[in-house]
Design a protein around this motif. Sequence first.
Motif, PDB file in Angstrom:
ATOM      1  N   ILE A 113      12.552  39.321  32.192  1.00 44.02           N
ATOM      2  CA  ILE A 113      11.534  39.446  31.789  1.00 44.02           C
ATOM      3  C   ILE A 113       9.970  39.711  32.635  1.00 44.02           C
ATOM      4  O   ILE A 113       9.641  40.028  32.415  1.00 44.02           O
ATOM      5  CB  ILE A 113      10.619  39.303  30.706  1.00 44.02           C
ATOM      6  N   MET A 114       9.913  38.322  33.195  1.00 45.14           N
ATOM      7  CA  MET A 114       9.002  37.841  33.934  1.00 45.14           C
ATOM      8  C   MET A 114       8.836  39.652  35.398  1.00 45.14           C
ATOM      9  O   MET A 114       8.288  39.587  35.561  1.00 45.14           O
ATOM     10  CB  MET A 114       9.281  36.838  35.290  1.00 45.14           C
ATOM     11  N   ARG A 150      -0.060  46.099  26.521  1.00 42.45           N
ATOM     12  CA  ARG A 150       0.053  46.984  25.248  1.00 42.45           C
ATOM     13  C   ARG A 150       1.602  47.367  24.354  1.00 42.45           C
ATOM     14  O   ARG A 150       2.099  47.690  23.557  1.00 42.45           O
ATOM     15  CB  ARG A 150      -0.826  47.383  24.331  1.00 42.45           C
ATOM     16  N   ILE A 151       1.939  48.405  25.203  1.00 42.39           N
ATOM     17  CA  ILE A 151       2.908  49.551  25.048  1.00 42.39           C
ATOM     18  C   ILE A 151       3.946  48.327  25.576  1.00 42.39           C
ATOM     19  O   ILE A 151       5.414  48.695  24.240  1.00 42.39           O
ATOM     20  CB  ILE A 151       3.102  50.359  25.929  1.00 42.39           C
ATOM     21  N   PHE A 152       4.400  47.943  26.456  1.00 40.15           N
ATOM     22  CA  PHE A 152       5.520  47.137  27.156  1.00 40.15           C
ATOM     23  C   PHE A 152       6.145  45.888  25.445  1.00 40.15           C
ATOM     24  O   PHE A 152       6.780  45.632  25.197  1.00 40.15           O
ATOM     25  CB  PHE A 152       5.482  46.141  28.213  1.00 40.15           C
ATOM     26  N   MET A 168       9.334  43.799  23.722  1.00 42.81           N
ATOM     27  CA  MET A 168       8.891  42.731  23.493  1.00 42.81           C
ATOM     28  C   MET A 168       9.587  42.591  22.384  1.00 42.81           C
ATOM     29  O   MET A 168       9.835  41.868  21.895  1.00 42.81           O
ATOM     30  CB  MET A 168       8.068  41.963  24.338  1.00 42.81           C
ATOM     31  N   ARG A 169       8.615  43.450  21.022  1.00 42.82           N
ATOM     32  CA  ARG A 169       8.789  43.171  19.848  1.00 42.82           C
ATOM     33  C   ARG A 169       9.604  43.073  19.234  1.00 42.82           C
ATOM     34  O   ARG A 169      10.685  42.797  19.073  1.00 42.82           O
ATOM     35  CB  ARG A 169       7.770  43.160  19.224  1.00 42.82           C
ATOM     36  N   PRO A 170      10.508  44.282  19.256  1.00 40.83           N
ATOM     37  CA  PRO A 170      12.202  45.303  18.382  1.00 40.83           C
ATOM     38  C   PRO A 170      12.773  43.927  19.551  1.00 40.83           C
ATOM     39  O   PRO A 170      13.905  43.740  18.692  1.00 40.83           O
ATOM     40  CB  PRO A 170      12.089  46.534  19.754  1.00 40.83           C
ATOM     41  N   TYR A 171      12.932  43.459  20.444  1.00 39.27           N
ATOM     42  CA  TYR A 171      14.438  43.465  20.864  1.00 39.27           C
ATOM     43  C   TYR A 171      13.655  41.475  21.095  1.00 39.27           C
ATOM     44  O   TYR A 171      14.783  40.433  21.442  1.00 39.27           O
ATOM     45  CB  TYR A 171      14.539  43.574  22.183  1.00 39.27           C
ATOM     46  N   PHE A 172      12.522  40.735  20.804  1.00 38.51           N
ATOM     47  CA  PHE A 172      12.789  39.423  21.964  1.00 38.51           C
ATOM     48  C   PHE A 172      11.526  38.727  20.478  1.00 38.51           C
ATOM     49  O   PHE A 172      11.339  37.935  21.026  1.00 38.51           O
ATOM     50  CB  PHE A 172      12.048  39.130  23.182  1.00 38.51           C
TER      51      PHE A 172
END
Length: 320
Positions: free
Chosen positions: A147-148, A203-205, A210-214
């Motif tokens: 993610i970094m 915001r798109i990321f 991020m929200r769906p997978y983590f």
Amino acid sequence: MTHHVNFKGEKAVPVEERQTILQASLAAGIPHYHACGGKGQCTTCRVLVLEGQEKLTPPTALEQAIKKVKKFPDNVRLACQSRVNGEGVAVQRLIRDEIDRFIFVDDTEDSFTTVMGESRKLALFFIDIRDFTPFVERSLPFDVIHIMRRIFALLKNAITQYDGEIIDTAGDGLYAVFGLNSRIKQAANSAVLAGLKILSDLRIFNNTYMRPYFNHTFEVGIGVHVGKVVVGNVGIGLSHNLTVMGFPVNIAARLQAATKELNNSFVISAVAYRLLKNPPYAVGCNYLNLKGVSTPYEVKLIGKPYEIKDTPVLPETSQV
């Protein structure tokens, strides 16, 4: 006729009409490097002209050829090729020992200007990823690094798109400058456009990755300021990155640090804001008491409030 040249930190030496600066310095007992024997071929006798540049003879053909290849600035002359036509000349030897010789001659640094250092007006850009520690504490090492890399690629893409240069990274933040290849007004505009692109791309990321997978989202704090700084290369990194230093850099870093307390993701100094051609709407104006600044520092808030407000908003005059 005899003139004098002041060697900074050493002594003033007399220079006869037909003598070069190198010949005069050697005659005065200064251990002036001249590996080629003063023939204008090695550049080890080079000096930085501090005063009286107009009182030196024009560069010889040999000197012009070397300056073209080495890209020396105009105030760097070869002592073996330069003669003096008047009083008030002050110079500084650039090569005084073997370490200096390595830095200025043997090293593979492409730009002599970056080795010498120069004063430039730049836009200074600091960004920090918010709430990264909780993600680190509950994630696998692979996920943390992955993610970094994704986020830093996002940051780098926006910065380089607007001709910015990343100077340093530290933990979950980085520091970049704009204006190495442009004037300060364009640099300020580029820094702001890069920052706004980062906010949009992040915001798109968050929404698509991020929200769906983590089940986690990230926010950032951005601080932008402009000012005159020293640009150079200290030659200690593997990539020989530029170093940019000066008090304006400290101010930009403190503006970034103030984003959370001001509850706004993008804080820009009023000085930089006034340089913008089409400034984004500022949702607020604030005054910060910054260390080393005698009066409250005016800033504009051009980002958005953070989603998680776990820190109280500062009053209009704040200490950073």
